[in-house]
Design a protein around this motif. Structure first.
Motif, PDB file in Angstrom:
ATOM      1  N   ALA A   1      73.070  85.658  29.213  1.00  0.00           N
ATOM      2  CA  ALA A   1      71.567  85.742  28.806  1.00  0.00           C
ATOM      3  C   ALA A   1      71.029  85.020  27.822  1.00  0.00           C
ATOM      4  O   ALA A   1      70.260  84.454  28.001  1.00  0.00           O
ATOM      5  N   GLN A   2      72.185  85.197  27.623  1.00  0.00           N
ATOM      6  CA  GLN A   2      71.601  83.684  26.065  1.00  0.00           C
ATOM      7  C   GLN A   2      71.020  82.916  26.150  1.00  0.00           C
ATOM      8  O   GLN A   2      70.675  81.935  26.217  1.00  0.00           O
ATOM      9  N   ALA A   3      71.988  82.126  27.360  1.00  0.00           N
ATOM     10  CA  ALA A   3      71.910  80.840  27.699  1.00  0.00           C
ATOM     11  C   ALA A   3      70.876  81.115  28.085  1.00  0.00           C
ATOM     12  O   ALA A   3      70.364  79.306  29.031  1.00  0.00           O
ATOM     13  N   GLN A   4      70.865  81.938  29.271  1.00  0.00           N
ATOM     14  CA  GLN A   4      69.392  81.610  30.193  1.00  0.00           C
ATOM     15  C   GLN A   4      68.170  81.605  29.282  1.00  0.00           C
ATOM     16  O   GLN A   4      67.425  80.869  29.635  1.00  0.00           O
ATOM     17  N   SER A   5      67.793  82.449  28.483  1.00  0.00           N
ATOM     18  CA  SER A   5      67.079  82.420  27.290  1.00  0.00           C
ATOM     19  C   SER A   5      66.552  81.206  26.842  1.00  0.00           C
ATOM     20  O   SER A   5      65.886  80.170  26.516  1.00  0.00           O
ATOM     21  N   SER A   6      67.833  80.216  26.438  1.00  0.00           N
ATOM     22  CA  SER A   6      67.922  78.823  25.905  1.00  0.00           C
ATOM     23  C   SER A   6      67.716  78.351  26.697  1.00  0.00           C
ATOM     24  O   SER A   6      66.682  76.827  26.090  1.00  0.00           O
ATOM     25  N   SER A   7      68.004  78.212  28.033  1.00  0.00           N
ATOM     26  CA  SER A   7      67.914  77.485  29.177  1.00  0.00           C
ATOM     27  C   SER A   7      65.910  77.261  29.549  1.00  0.00           C
ATOM     28  O   SER A   7      65.479  76.317  29.651  1.00  0.00           O
TER      29      SER A   7
ATOM     30  N   ARG B   1      63.629  72.702   5.438  1.00  0.00           N
ATOM     31  CA  ARG B   1      65.286  73.590   5.564  1.00  0.00           C
ATOM     32  C   ARG B   1      64.241  75.542   5.957  1.00  0.00           C
ATOM     33  O   ARG B   1      65.121  76.205   6.640  1.00  0.00           O
ATOM     34  N   ARG B   2      63.308  75.231   5.467  1.00  0.00           N
ATOM     35  CA  ARG B   2      62.349  77.245   5.428  1.00  0.00           C
ATOM     36  C   ARG B   2      62.410  77.644   6.990  1.00  0.00           C
ATOM     37  O   ARG B   2      62.637  79.138   6.996  1.00  0.00           O
ATOM     38  N   VAL B   3      62.163  77.012   7.998  1.00  0.00           N
ATOM     39  CA  VAL B   3      61.765  76.974   9.113  1.00  0.00           C
ATOM     40  C   VAL B   3      62.163  77.570  10.133  1.00  0.00           C
ATOM     41  O   VAL B   3      63.582  77.240  10.211  1.00  0.00           O
ATOM     42  N   ALA B   4      61.944  78.047  11.438  1.00  0.00           N
ATOM     43  CA  ALA B   4      63.478  78.162  12.276  1.00  0.00           C
ATOM     44  C   ALA B   4      63.545  77.106  12.712  1.00  0.00           C
ATOM     45  O   ALA B   4      62.826  75.765  13.460  1.00  0.00           O
ATOM     46  N   ALA B   5      64.576  77.821  13.770  1.00  0.00           N
ATOM     47  CA  ALA B   5      65.160  76.362  14.305  1.00  0.00           C
ATOM     48  C   ALA B   5      65.249  76.528  16.192  1.00  0.00           C
ATOM     49  O   ALA B   5      65.952  76.761  16.952  1.00  0.00           O
TER      50      ALA B   5
ATOM     51  N   LYS C   1      69.633  73.901  11.080  1.00  0.00           N
ATOM     52  CA  LYS C   1      70.884  74.487  12.386  1.00  0.00           C
ATOM     53  C   LYS C   1      70.650  75.722  12.900  1.00  0.00           C
ATOM     54  O   LYS C   1      69.751  76.581  12.139  1.00  0.00           O
ATOM     55  N   GLY C   2      70.637  75.602  14.394  1.00  0.00           N
ATOM     56  CA  GLY C   2      71.054  76.611  14.579  1.00  0.00           C
ATOM     57  C   GLY C   2      70.342  76.150  15.919  1.00  0.00           C
ATOM     58  O   GLY C   2      70.451  76.743  16.778  1.00  0.00           O
ATOM     59  N   LEU C   3      69.729  75.245  16.321  1.00  0.00           N
ATOM     60  CA  LEU C   3      68.788  75.457  17.813  1.00  0.00           C
ATOM     61  C   LEU C   3      70.311  74.852  18.291  1.00  0.00           C
ATOM     62  O   LEU C   3      71.044  74.087  18.038  1.00  0.00           O
ATOM     63  N   SER C   4      69.183  75.122  19.321  1.00  0.00           N
ATOM     64  CA  SER C   4      70.471  75.419  20.935  1.00  0.00           C
ATOM     65  C   SER C   4      71.045  74.261  21.048  1.00  0.00           C
ATOM     66  O   SER C   4      70.081  72.849  21.409  1.00  0.00           O
ATOM     67  N   ASN C   5      71.456  74.232  22.230  1.00  0.00           N
ATOM     68  CA  ASN C   5      72.145  72.680  22.905  1.00  0.00           C
ATOM     69  C   ASN C   5      70.836  72.295  23.656  1.00  0.00           C
ATOM     70  O   ASN C   5      71.022  71.257  24.026  1.00  0.00           O
TER      71      ASN C   5
END
Length: 344
Positions: A34-40, A100-104, A279-283
């Motif tokens: 589900a997470q992969a589908q959401s990231s995609s 660095r303070r913003v969302a990834a 750090k944390g941006l999806s592939n």
């Protein structure tokens, strides 16, 4: 109705427990999918609102001009506004702290050069800040080579002349750069080490003043890129002695490489500029932005400007950017130690 026997109660509890475990296991197995589908899906939809590009470079500088060109192409490609925020100063940390303070989530990206990636941790040791532990490179914009630049009216006709004078001058020959820890400064340390010389470094805050002083002969030399020095060069006040690159530049075919000009063979001084994300941006999203930036850089209008400035486009993945930054980090660590350089 008779009460259930102890054995039946035990079996019921076991059945309920197994059902709960099966449910938990199923949820655990489904969560990554589900997470992969959401990231995609987020990568496919990106961007659905304006994107901000933060830069530590001042308006009108070479990296700023490139970022604005690429931002304009990305805006058309994404059908969204791309905002440029200049936050110069503080050795790059003003821009770094803002990003660095913003969302990834890809909606805020940070422009960095290879010195921000590779030299800052060595120049600011007490901060304990390692750029690649806080940001992930997303896409490369360009790489620029640097040239040894002297006064056109001065005595240095070849790099051999300059190095010979530096050896005889015993630490008094001056060279300038656009800041302590900049490629111009670290490149000077690198040339000293490679030629067995010792020179005197002078840092400038204004690039125009730097090359004006070289052109007037107040400084013996400086590293320069084409866009940073072209105004003074076109005025006939500068001479390019050599380019620190593997081969001559098509834009300046008469300028030899450092090795051809009497310096060490294979000597290179360059800097590359990238876009990075917290750090944390999806592939999936990182891959999309990388591909879109590559398309923007390949635009004929951008490519023509790059060619005029001898900016090199590079087919680097985010992983290759990290590898190249790590290579530079080792070089810069040694140079910082050699020159006892610190910005703290």
């Amino acid at each position: 109705m008779p009460a259930a026997s102890p054995r039946r109660r035990f079996l019921r509890r076991q059945t309920r427990l197994l059902a709960m475990l099966a449910g938990a296991l199923g949820a655990a197995l489904l969560a990554p999918a589900a997470q992969a589908q959401s990231s995609s899906q987020s990568a496919v939809d990106f961007p659905n609102r304006p994107v901000t590009l933060i830069t530590p470079f001042a308006p009108g500088s070479g990296p700023d001009a490139v970022l604005r060109m690429v931002g304009e192409k990305l805006s058309k490609l994404w059908n969204q506004r791309v905002n440029i925020e200049n936050k110069p100063g503080g050795g790059g940390f003003i821009a770094i702290e803002a990003a660095r303070r913003v969302a990834a989530d890809g909606y805020t990206l940070l422009q960095l050069d290879s010195e921000h990636l590779a030299a800052l941790p060595h120049l600011y040791k007490q901060r304990g800040f390692v750029t690649l532990q806080t940001f992930d490179p997303v896409a490369v914009l360009f790489r620029t080579p640097f040239m040894v630049t002297v006064s056109a009216a001065g005595p240095y006709k070849t790099l051999g002349d300059l190095v010979g004078t530096a050896k005889a001058a015993a630490g008094t020959l001056s060279y300038g750069s656009w800041g302590v820890g900049s490629p111009g400064h670290l490149g000077g340390e690198q040339l000293e080490e490679a030629t067995g010389t010792k020179m005197s470094h002078v840092a400038f805050r204004d690039v125009g003043q730097l090359y004006g002083n070289v052109g007037s002969g107040e400084l013996a030399w400086a590293w320069a890129s084409i866009p940073s020095s072209q105004g003074v060069y076109r005025a006939g006040k500068l001479r390019y002695l050599a380019v620190a690159a593997p081969k001559r530049l098509p834009q300046l075919p008469d300028v030899p490489t450092v090795g051809e000009a009497g310096g060490p063979a294979g000597f290179e001084v360059n800097s590359f500029v990238v876009l990075a994300a917290p750090k944390g941006l999806s592939n999936a999203l990182r891959a999309k932005i990388n591909a879109d930036v590559a398309r923007a850089v390949a635009d004929p209008e951008v490519k023509a400007r790059f060619d005029a400035f001898a900016f090199e486009t590079l087919p680097w993945s985010p992983e290759e950017i990290i590898r190249q930054a790590e290579v530079k980090s080792k070089v810069y660590e040694a140079l910082v130690k050699r020159g006892n350089i610190s910005l703290e």
